[in-house]
Design an enzyme around this catalytic site. Structure first.
Site, short mmCIF file in Angstrom:
data_model
loop_
_atom_site.label_atom_id
_atom_site.label_comp_id
_atom_site.label_asym_id
_atom_site.label_seq_id
_atom_site.Cartn_x
_atom_site.Cartn_y
_atom_site.Cartn_z
N GLU A 1 -38.61 -62.92 24.92
CA GLU A 1 -39.99 -63.12 25.36
C GLU A 1 -40.03 -63.20 26.89
O GLU A 1 -39.19 -63.86 27.50
CB GLU A 1 -40.51 -64.43 24.75
CG GLU A 1 -41.91 -64.81 25.16
CD GLU A 1 -42.93 -63.74 24.79
OE1 GLU A 1 -43.03 -63.41 23.61
OE2 GLU A 1 -43.61 -63.23 25.72
N LEU B 1 -43.05 -64.02 28.58
CA LEU B 1 -44.34 -64.59 29.00
C LEU B 1 -44.18 -65.52 30.20
O LEU B 1 -43.14 -66.14 30.39
CB LEU B 1 -45.01 -65.33 27.84
CG LEU B 1 -44.40 -66.64 27.30
CD1 LEU B 1 -44.74 -67.84 28.15
CD2 LEU B 1 -44.88 -66.87 25.88
N ARG B 2 -45.25 -65.61 30.98
CA ARG B 2 -45.32 -66.56 32.10
C ARG B 2 -46.24 -67.68 31.69
O ARG B 2 -47.36 -67.41 31.22
CB ARG B 2 -45.91 -65.87 33.35
CG ARG B 2 -45.13 -64.69 33.86
CD ARG B 2 -45.99 -63.83 34.76
NE ARG B 2 -47.14 -63.26 34.04
CZ ARG B 2 -48.19 -62.69 34.59
NH1 ARG B 2 -48.29 -62.59 35.90
NH2 ARG B 2 -49.18 -62.22 33.86
N LYS C 1 -33.16 -60.07 28.97
CA LYS C 1 -33.96 -61.24 29.38
C LYS C 1 -33.31 -61.98 30.56
O LYS C 1 -33.97 -62.29 31.55
CB LYS C 1 -34.11 -62.17 28.17
CG LYS C 1 -34.76 -63.50 28.49
CD LYS C 1 -36.19 -63.38 28.95
CE LYS C 1 -36.70 -64.69 29.49
NZ LYS C 1 -38.05 -64.62 30.01
N CYS D 1 -37.25 -72.22 32.76
CA CYS D 1 -36.56 -70.95 32.48
C CYS D 1 -35.61 -70.52 33.59
O CYS D 1 -34.40 -70.58 33.42
CB CYS D 1 -37.60 -69.85 32.22
SG CYS D 1 -38.44 -70.09 30.64
N1 LIG Z 1 -41.67 -71.47 28.45
C1 LIG Z 1 -41.61 -70.21 28.85
O1 LIG Z 1 -42.37 -69.79 29.75
C2 LIG Z 1 -40.64 -69.25 28.24
C3 LIG Z 1 -40.79 -67.88 28.49
C4 LIG Z 1 -39.86 -66.99 27.93
C5 LIG Z 1 -38.80 -67.47 27.19
N2 LIG Z 1 -38.68 -68.82 26.99
C6 LIG Z 1 -37.54 -69.29 26.18
O2 LIG Z 1 -38.08 -69.72 24.94
C7 LIG Z 1 -37.33 -70.79 24.41
C8 LIG Z 1 -38.26 -71.97 24.15
O3 LIG Z 1 -38.81 -72.39 25.39
P1 LIG Z 1 -40.04 -73.39 25.46
O4 LIG Z 1 -40.44 -73.44 26.89
O5 LIG Z 1 -41.03 -73.04 24.44
O6 LIG Z 1 -39.31 -74.77 25.04
P2 LIG Z 1 -40.02 -76.09 24.49
O7 LIG Z 1 -39.04 -77.18 24.75
O8 LIG Z 1 -41.40 -76.19 24.99
O9 LIG Z 1 -40.10 -75.83 22.92
C9 LIG Z 1 -39.02 -75.83 22.05
C10 LIG Z 1 -39.50 -76.40 20.73
O10 LIG Z 1 -38.48 -76.24 19.75
C11 LIG Z 1 -38.54 -77.37 18.90
N3 LIG Z 1 -37.28 -77.48 18.16
C12 LIG Z 1 -36.08 -77.88 18.59
N4 LIG Z 1 -35.19 -77.82 17.59
C13 LIG Z 1 -35.84 -77.36 16.51
C14 LIG Z 1 -35.46 -77.07 15.18
N5 LIG Z 1 -34.19 -77.24 14.77
N6 LIG Z 1 -36.38 -76.62 14.33
C15 LIG Z 1 -37.67 -76.43 14.73
N7 LIG Z 1 -38.08 -76.68 15.97
C16 LIG Z 1 -37.18 -77.15 16.85
C17 LIG Z 1 -38.80 -78.51 19.85
O11 LIG Z 1 -39.26 -79.67 19.19
C18 LIG Z 1 -39.83 -77.89 20.78
O12 LIG Z 1 -41.14 -78.12 20.33
C19 LIG Z 1 -36.24 -71.06 25.44
O13 LIG Z 1 -35.09 -70.34 25.09
C20 LIG Z 1 -36.83 -70.50 26.71
O14 LIG Z 1 -35.83 -70.14 27.64
C21 LIG Z 1 -39.58 -69.71 27.46
#
Ligand SMILES: NC(=O)c1ccc[n+]([C@@H]2O[C@H](COP(=O)([O-])OP(=O)(O)OC[C@H]3O[C@@H](n4cnc5c(N)ncnc54)[C@H](O)[C@@H]3O)[C@@H](O)[C@H]2O)c1
Length: 443
Positions: free
Chosen positions: A158, A160-161, A214, A270
Site C-alpha cells: 500500500e 497511501l499517504r 514498497k 512509515c
Molecule cells: N499508515 C500509513 O500511512 C501506511 C501507508 C502504507 C503502508 N503502511 C503499512 O501498513 C501497515 C499498518 O500500518 P498502520 O499505520 O495502519 O498501523 P496501525 O498501528 O495504525 O494499525 C495496525 C493495526 O493492526 C492491529 N493488529 C495488530 N495485531 C493484530 C492481529 N494479530 N490481528 C488483528 N489486528 C492486529 C492493531 O491493533 C492496529 O489496529 C504497516 O506495515 C505500515 O508500514 C502504512
C-alpha cells in the site's frame, strides 16, 4: 471463488491502513468484514467513528455501514469462514531496541486466522514487510490451515499517504500485485476492477519484487528529503536560499519538485522505520552500498531535529532553562493526528528536557500527543500557546498556521521571535509585523 465481480473480503488490522482499506473495499461494492485485536477500535468503527483523524474517512465509513456492505468483528472463526480474500493490514513497527521490522503482528494474525481456513482463499499482504516475509507466511499458514495448500498468499503493498488516504486507496498512482500464480493476479484484478477500468496501471510481479517495491519507494522518498535538507545546510553555510534552489532544480522534470521541500525532515509510522528495517535486510544480504546510503539518509534526517533545537537555544540567548517555547504543530505531518516518530514531538521533548516551558498547539493531534507526553502543556489556540512565549517554533505545516495574523500574535508573546522549521510561513509578512524570523536553509 464467486463469479460476480463483488467478493467477500476480510481486512485484518483496522489501523490507519486497514480501516481505510476496509472502507474503500466496501465502497468499491465488495462485502467486507474487518477484524482487529483492539476491541475498542472495532467497537468505535462499528458505530461509524474512525479512531483516528483522516479527512473524508468517517462519512464513507458510515455510508458503507448503512449500506450493509461493511461489518466489524473480533471473531476469527467468522473471518475465516467469510473471506474469499483476506487483506493483512497489521502493523510492522521497529523491534523494541532495534532497527529490524517486528513481524510479530504479521505472523500472529496468520496464526490466528489459519485454523479457520477450511476452503481455498487468498491472503493478500498490504503491510510493509522485509523481503521474504510472504513466502514464510505462506509456509506457516499452510501448515496450520485445514485447507493446506489451497490457501495462497499474494503481496499488494500500500502506498497511501495519511491525510489523503481515501483518495490514494481508491485512485492510487499504480497497483502492485506480487503473486505466485496467474489465478491470484486475476483475483486481485477482480478486487480492484473499478479503479482498473479507469486506466490505473497494475504491475504484476513476483512476491519478492513486490515486497521490495514498497521499501524502495519509501527509501527513494526519504533520500530526496534528506538530499534537499543537506542542501539546506549548505545554503545556510554560504547564505544561499534553499527554497529558490529547490524551485530551480525541481523544474527539471527528471528531478521534480515534489518531496523537495526543505525543513525538519520526515517522521511518522512509515518512512523512518521502513528505511531502518530495509537497512537491516540490506546488511543481512551483504548489500553494503544500500546500508551506507540508508544510514546517511537517516542521520541527515535526525540531524535536522538537533539543528532546530540548537537554533531555538541560540535564538533565546543561549540557554533554554525557564524559556517559554510555543510549538505550532505536533503531528508528524499536516492533515493527520499521527504522532508516531513525529519530528515536532521529538523537538518539543528535547526543549522540555533542556528546561524550556513548552506549550503545544495542533489542530487535531493534541490528544494523541498528550497521551504520549502528558508533561507538556497543551493549548486550545495558537494565541494561548504563544502567551508570553520567548520563541514561537513552527514544526508542522498545517494550512491554519499560514493564516496566522503575526501582528495580533506579536501582542501576546514576550518576544516576537519565530523559528520556521518547515520553511512554510510568509517570512516577509512576519518580519513586517516586527518579528525576528529564522527559517531553516534561508538567509
Ligand atoms: N499508515 C500509513 O500511512 C501506511 C501507508 C502504507 C503502508 N503502511 C503499512 O501498513 C501497515 C499498518 O500500518 P498502520 O499505520 O495502519 O498501523 P496501525 O498501528 O495504525 O494499525 C495496525 C493495526 O493492526 C492491529 N493488529 C495488530 N495485531 C493484530 C492481529 N494479530 N490481528 C488483528 N489486528 C492486529 C492493531 O491493533 C492496529 O489496529 C504497516 O506495515 C505500515 O508500514 C502504512
Amino acid at each position: 471463488m464467486a463469479t460476480s465481480t463483488a467478493l467477500r473480503i476480510t481486512v485484518i488490522g483496522t489501523g490507519y491502513l486497514g480501516l481505510t482499506h476496509a472502507v474503500c473495499m466496501a465502497d468499491l461494492g465488495h462485502e467486507v468484514l474487518a477484524i482487529d485485536v483492539d476491541e475498542e477500535k472495532i467497537a468505535k468503527a462499528a458505530r461509524g467513528e474512525a479512531p483516528f483523524y483522516e479527512p473524508g474517512l468517517e462519512p464513507l465509513l458510515r455510508k458503507n455501514l448503512d449500506a450493509g456492505r461493511l461489518r466489524f468483528t473480533t471473531d476469527w472463526a467468522e473471518v475465516g469462514e467469510f473471506g474469499q480474500v483476506h487483506f493483512l493490514c497489521v502493523g510492522t513497527p521497529q523491534v523494541p531496541g532495534g532497527h529490524a521490522a517486528d513481524l510479530t503482528y504479521v505472523y500472529g494474525a496468520g496464526d490466528s486466522l489459519a485454523p479457520y481456513l477450511t476452503a481455498a482463499c487468498l491472503i493478500v499482504g498490504k503491510s510493509t514487510v522485509p523481503v521474504g516475509t510472504a513466502r514464510q507466511l505462506t509456509a506457516r499458514v499452510r501448515a496450520a490451515a485445514p485447507a493446506g495448500s489451497l490457501v495462497d498468499v499474494a503481496w499488494n503493498p500500500e502506498f497511501l499517504r495519511e491525510g489523503y488516504a481515501v483518495q490514494d486507496s481508491l485512485t492510487p498512482d499504480r497497483f502492485v500485485f506480487g503473486v505466485t500464480a496467474a489465478a491470484n493476479d486475476e483475483t486481485l484484478r477482480r478486487v480492484y476492477a473499478k479503479p482498473l477500468t479507469s486506466g490505473i496501471p497494475a504491475l504484476t510481479m513476483d512476491l519478492e519484487t513486490a515486497e521490495l517495491v514498497k521499501v524502495a519507494a519509501n527509501s527513494f522518498l526519504a533520500t530526496k528529503i534528506s538530499f534537499i535538507n543537506a542542501m539546506a545546510e549548505m545554503c545556510e553555510a554560504v547564505g544561499a536560499d534553499v527554497l529558490r534552489l529547490a524551485d530551480a532544480i525541481g523544474l527539471d522534470d527528471r528531478i521534480g519538485r515534489k518531496f523537495l521541500s526543505p525543513g525538519l525532515g520526515f517522521g511518522g509510522g512509515c518512512l523512518p522505520k521502513d528505511i531502518r528495517a530495509f537497512g537491516t535486510v540490506a546488511k543481512d544480504k551483504g548489500v553494503g552500498s544500500l546500508v551506507d546510503l540508508l544510514a546517511t539518509v537517516d542521520t541527515i534526517n535526525l540531524g535536522r531535529r538537533t539543528r532546530v533545537t540548537e537554533l531555538a537555544r541560540e535564538a533565546v540567548g543561549g540557554g533554554l532553562t525557564g524559556k517559554r517555547a510555543a510549538i505550532l504543530g505536533i503531528a508528524f505531518k499536516p492533515n493527520s493526528d499521527d504522532i508516531r516518530d513525529s519530528p515536532a514531538l521529538d523537538i518539543a521533548t528535547r526543549l522540555a528536557a533542556a528546561g524550556a516551558i513548552v506549550s503545544v498547539h495542533d489542530p487535531v493531534a493534541m490528544s494523541n500527543a498528550a497521551r504520549h507526553r502528558p508533561d507538556l502543556r497543551y493549548a486550545d489556540s495558537v494565541s494561548e500557546a504563544a502567551q508570553d512565549a520567548d520563541i514561537v517554533i513552527h514544526l508542522t505545516e498545517w494550512a491554519d498556521y499560514r493564516a496566522i495574523n503575526p501582528v495580533a500574535l506579536a501582542e501576546v508573546v514576550a518576544a516576537p521571535r519565530l523559528l520556521d522549521a518547515r520553511c512554510a510561513l510568509d517570512a516577509a509578512k512576519w518580519r513586517d509585523a516586527g518579528w525576528s524570523v529564522r527559517v531553516l536553509g534561508r538567509p
